[in-house]
Motif scaffolding. Structure first.
Motif, PDB file in Angstrom:
ATOM      1  N   VAL A 188      36.145  -5.074 -41.872  1.00 50.31           N
ATOM      2  CA  VAL A 188      35.240  -4.024 -42.308  1.00 50.31           C
ATOM      3  C   VAL A 188      34.162  -3.850 -41.254  1.00 50.31           C
ATOM      4  CG1 VAL A 188      35.635  -4.283 -44.778  1.00 50.31           C
ATOM      5  CG2 VAL A 188      33.886  -5.661 -43.670  1.00 50.31           C
ATOM      6  N   SER A 189      33.810  -2.604 -40.972  1.00 51.85           N
ATOM      7  CA  SER A 189      32.803  -2.292 -39.964  1.00 51.85           C
ATOM      8  C   SER A 189      31.531  -1.806 -40.637  1.00 51.85           C
ATOM      9  CB  SER A 189      33.319  -1.203 -39.006  1.00 51.85           C
ATOM     10  OG  SER A 189      34.428  -1.669 -38.283  1.00 51.85           O
ATOM     11  N   ILE A 190      30.406  -2.249 -40.146  1.00 53.93           N
ATOM     12  CA  ILE A 190      29.112  -1.877 -40.712  1.00 53.93           C
ATOM     13  C   ILE A 190      28.716  -0.510 -40.164  1.00 53.93           C
ATOM     14  CG2 ILE A 190      26.693  -2.544 -40.935  1.00 53.93           C
ATOM     15  CD1 ILE A 190      27.638  -5.454 -40.515  1.00 53.93           C
ATOM     16  N   GLN A 191      28.377   0.403 -41.050  1.00 53.27           N
ATOM     17  CA  GLN A 191      28.083   1.778 -40.689  1.00 53.27           C
ATOM     18  C   GLN A 191      26.592   2.061 -40.733  1.00 53.27           C
ATOM     19  OE1 GLN A 191      30.768   3.873 -39.713  1.00 53.27           O
ATOM     20  NE2 GLN A 191      31.770   1.873 -39.818  1.00 53.27           N
ATOM     21  N   GLY A 192      26.245   3.305 -40.430  1.00 53.52           N
ATOM     22  CA  GLY A 192      24.866   3.758 -40.552  1.00 53.52           C
ATOM     23  C   GLY A 192      24.635   4.361 -41.920  1.00 53.52           C
ATOM     24  N   SER A 193      24.040   5.559 -41.966  1.00 53.94           N
ATOM     25  CA  SER A 193      23.731   6.202 -43.240  1.00 53.94           C
ATOM     26  C   SER A 193      25.005   6.474 -44.036  1.00 53.94           C
ATOM     27  CB  SER A 193      22.993   7.521 -42.988  1.00 53.94           C
ATOM     28  OG  SER A 193      21.767   7.283 -42.325  1.00 53.94           O
TER      29      SER A 193
END
Length: 747
Positions: free
Chosen positions: A248-253
């Motif tokens: 899983v990749s951490i996103q912005g808004s």
């Protein structure tokens, strides 16, 4: 202008042997897949060891290439690889104790060749360090033996392996392909000599490779993505269904979806876990190991209570099987459709569809403060190594800050409570954040004022690990909206990320550092807006009537919130047991959208109404590099094909900058001659301008052309030309060119 002669490439007075260009190309090819190995080993903190092994392999190959025949490269490479793989498999627990374990190793090897990232491997550090020497030694040795084709093939095979596993991105793949092409091309030129035409062919091939890499994946169904974004980017938007992917990749808004995903009937509320992740790269989370067929699991080692739950899918499709931790038995005929992750979470073999149900019996560890304070630190060695890993990007200041926060703690439980409270009290909750560069946890603690659950959970796990406390990142759902004594409605916005900490003789215990009140307000507003706008799928028949609260209750109002009340934990027979008030109410509030922790693999989202947002902003560094390389290749290709010359001539014949009168007249005639050659025929050798123009009178060449020819003769032979004559010549040629239909060049 560069020229090519014999076995050297000459730029003015500098001559570079093609052999050394082939060596440089080999370095590019090796560097492409070494970048992958470096990234992998940097995550687990052994990148320096990798560089030492690579340096040794390069030096050894360079020295041995002078003394040993080429065939020994394969023997030495095979020996190095065999020893490396043996060393790796020897570190796999129980790898040689049973036939089942041997089958598991074979299955994992096949999985690597069909799309499983090497980053998912449990002992990735050992694997990378043992594979790297052979991968570097063989192509480097062969290129110095001038076996260029074999050097390209061996290095290309290594790169191809990483393409198959999905670890080689588009830019790395293209770089390696350019290196392999350079080895073969320059090696051939070194042996047989080269020409400018061959260099142009290389340019054409390079452009074709760039164009291919920007539009298609290297492996059908693989994870190598085109370099040009198709949407999504740093902004997430979707249904909130969390798939049980391994990365899983951490996103912005992000934007949250209010649509219902599941309804849950249970004897008590809780957090419905989907997946846990052990390896942190600084920018995303990975669950190492592979899934296995379902089997009943043993309960946690310490005190626990039972939670019986039945989930009904309300979305069109569901790729996850949430359940309270720890699930020990799946009922309802779903056991043959269920798999277990390496960490013991559930997942369906194929997507569940709307209306399908499954039942789970779980044993939830009791969160008793006194028991956890006395748990000690006698962790199993393998578990401690796996869940204490930190990436090389973890800063010393984060370790120091965490030590300051936990200075008064006497045990891991108190450290967890202090870190949990510090994050809750010092950071604000917001869905509108800009994803930072570099290490997410470090940035959130020191540079960001606000974030959402993914940032809180990532930071807490990292901070605990700096103190040697095993912890893992967890995704799933909170209880949802309680609609009756034993039923909850779970929406996309109930998806969430939290932390599990390991305690000896108890097992994994949940902590949640994300503030509850501000999250409740933000997410309630989303539900209210959806209802006001008449969106479908926001409610069930029960949820429209408001949140159910038990009797007696201190709450005097009933709201239609998706937030579950404190009673979900405190009145349900003491789910986690009593604990002191440390600033976190343990309120299982609304969760986050799946795109907050977006799987890097393509997943099916439960909500089909939402589309990914196309990011707006400056191109990335990789896109700029691709664009520059593509532009250079296109220009070279255009020169090779004559497109540039024709484009230049098309402008040249139609537009004439002004100069001295004599120069203007001569260029005007040149333009006329080019135009007539395009339209009729080329002037023959020895044919004067007057003869040439006169010979074309029968095809419509009129007095304007004869006048330009006369002015040209005066300028060239008599030197008798004025500004008026120049203006007349230029004007006449402009009229002739613009009034005639142009033909393609015959050259």
């Amino acid at each position: 202008m560069s020229t090519i002669q014999d076995d050297r490439l000459r730029f003015g007075g500098v001559a570079i042997p093609y052999h050394w260009l082939a060596v440089c190309s080999t370095a590019v090819l090796i560097g492409s897949y070494l970048s992958i190995l470096y990234r992998i080993t940097n995550v687990v903190g052994v990148a320096d060891d990798l560089l030492l092994l690579v340096a040794g392999a390069l030096v050894g190959a360079t020295v041995l290439a002078r003394k040993l025949p080429a065939w020994t490269a394969f023997v030495l490479g095979a020996v190095l690889l065999a020893l490396g793989l043996f060393s790796y498999y020897a570190t796999v627990p129980g790898a040689y104790l049973s036939l089942e374990q041997a089958d598991r190793i074979i299955a994992d090897t096949v999985a690597l060749l069909t799309g499983l990232s090497v980053e998912m491997m449990r002992e990735i550090a050992t694997w990378a360090l043992n594979v790297a020497p052979a991968a570097v030694f063989v192509p480097w040795y062969l290129v110095f033996r001038r076996r260029y084709g074999l050097a390209a093939a061996s290095g290309g095979a290594v790169l191809g392996f990483f393409v198959l596993t999905g670890d080689a991105g588009a830019f790395v793949t293209l770089t390696g392909m350019v290196g392999a092409l350079g080895i073969v091309a320059f090696g051939t030129m070194s042996r047989y000599g080269g020409t400018i035409a061959q260099m142009d062919v290389l340019a054409v091939a390079l452009v074709a490779m760039v164009l291919l890499s920007t539009t298609v994946s290297v492996v059908p169904g693989g994870s190598v993505s085109p370099i040009l974004p198709s949407g999504g980017g740093g902004s997430g938007k979707g249904g909130g269904l969390i798939s049980n992917e391994q990365r899983v990749s951490i996103q912005g808004s992000i934007e949250l979806s209010p649509k219902v995903q599941y309804t849950v009937t249970a004897n008590r509320g809780g957090y419905w876990k989907v997946a846990s992740y052990d390896k942190y790269t600084g920018s995303d989370w990975i669950r190492t190991g592979s899934s296995r067929p379902y089997e009943d699991q043993s309960p946690p080692p310490g005190s626990s209570h039972e939670v019986r739950q039945t989930f009904t899918v309300k979305a069109d499709r569901a790729n996850a099987m949430p359940a309270a931790w720890k699930p020990i038995r799946v009922a309802g005929g779903m056991d043959d459709r269920t798999r277990l992750s390496s960490a013991g979470s559930l997942s369906p073999k194929s997507a569940l569809t709307k209306g399908e149900t499954y039942s789970v019996r779980s044993r939830v560890p009791t969160k008793d403060p006194e028991t956890l304070r006395d748990a000690g630190t006698d962790y199993p060695s393998e578990l401690e190594r796996q869940y204490s890993q930190l990436p090389g990007s973890t800063s010393d200041r984060l370790k120091q800050k965490t030590s300051e926060i936990t200075a008064d703690a006497d045990n891991p439980y108190e450290k967890a409570v202090l870190i949990e409270s510090w994050l809750e009290e010092n950071k604000e909750y917001s869905l509108d954040v800009k994803r930072p560069d570099g290490n997410i946890a470090d940035s959130f603690v020191f540079e960001m004022e606000e974030g959402y659950c993914v940032y809180y959970a990532t930071s807490m796990v990292t901070m605990l690990r700096t103190q040697g406390v095993p912890a893992r990142f967890v995704t799933g759902y909170t209880s949802g909206q309680r609609v009756s004594e034993d039923k909850w409605v779970v929406r996309g916005l109930d998806s969430h990320a939290w932390v599990e900490v390991y305690f000896p003789d108890t097992g994994w215990v949940r902590f949640d550092p994300t503030p509850s009140d501000s999250r409740s307000d933000a997410e309630q507003a989303i539900v209210d807006d959806a209802r006001a706008n008449g969106e479908s799928g926001v409610d069930t028949d029960e949820s429209e009537n408001g949140t159910w609260t038990p009797e007696p209750t201190t709450t005097t109002t009933t709201t239609t919130t998706t937030t579950t009340t404190d009673e979900d934990d405190s009145t349900s027979d003491g789910e986690d047991g009593p604990e002191p008030d440390h600033g976190n109410s343990e309120n299982p509030n609304l969760g986050e959208l799946t795109s907050a922790v977006t799987p890097t693999e393509t997943t099916t989202n439960a909500s089909t109404d939402d589309e990914g947002a196309i990011p707006v902003g400056l191109p990335s560094r990789g896109q700029l590099l691709y664009g520059g390389l593509l532009a250079i290749g296109v220009l070279l290709t255009a020169r090779r094909s004559g497109i540039l010359q024709r484009a230049y001539r098309a402008v040249w014949v139609r537009w004439q900058p002004r100069d001295k009168p004599e120069t203007d007249v001569k260029r005007a005639f040149d333009r006329l001659e080019y135009h007539l050659a395009q339209k009729h025929r080329v002037r023959r050798r020895g044919e004067t301008p007057r003869e040439y123009i006169s010979s074309l009178s029968h095809v419509g060449v009129d007095d304007r052309a004869r006048r330009v020819g006369s002015l040209y003769e005066q300028a060239r032979y008599a030197g008798d030309v004025s500004r008026e004559h120049a203006d007349e010549a230029v004007s006449l040629v402009n009229d002739i060119v613009r009034g005639s239909k142009r033909r393609k060049p015959s050259e």
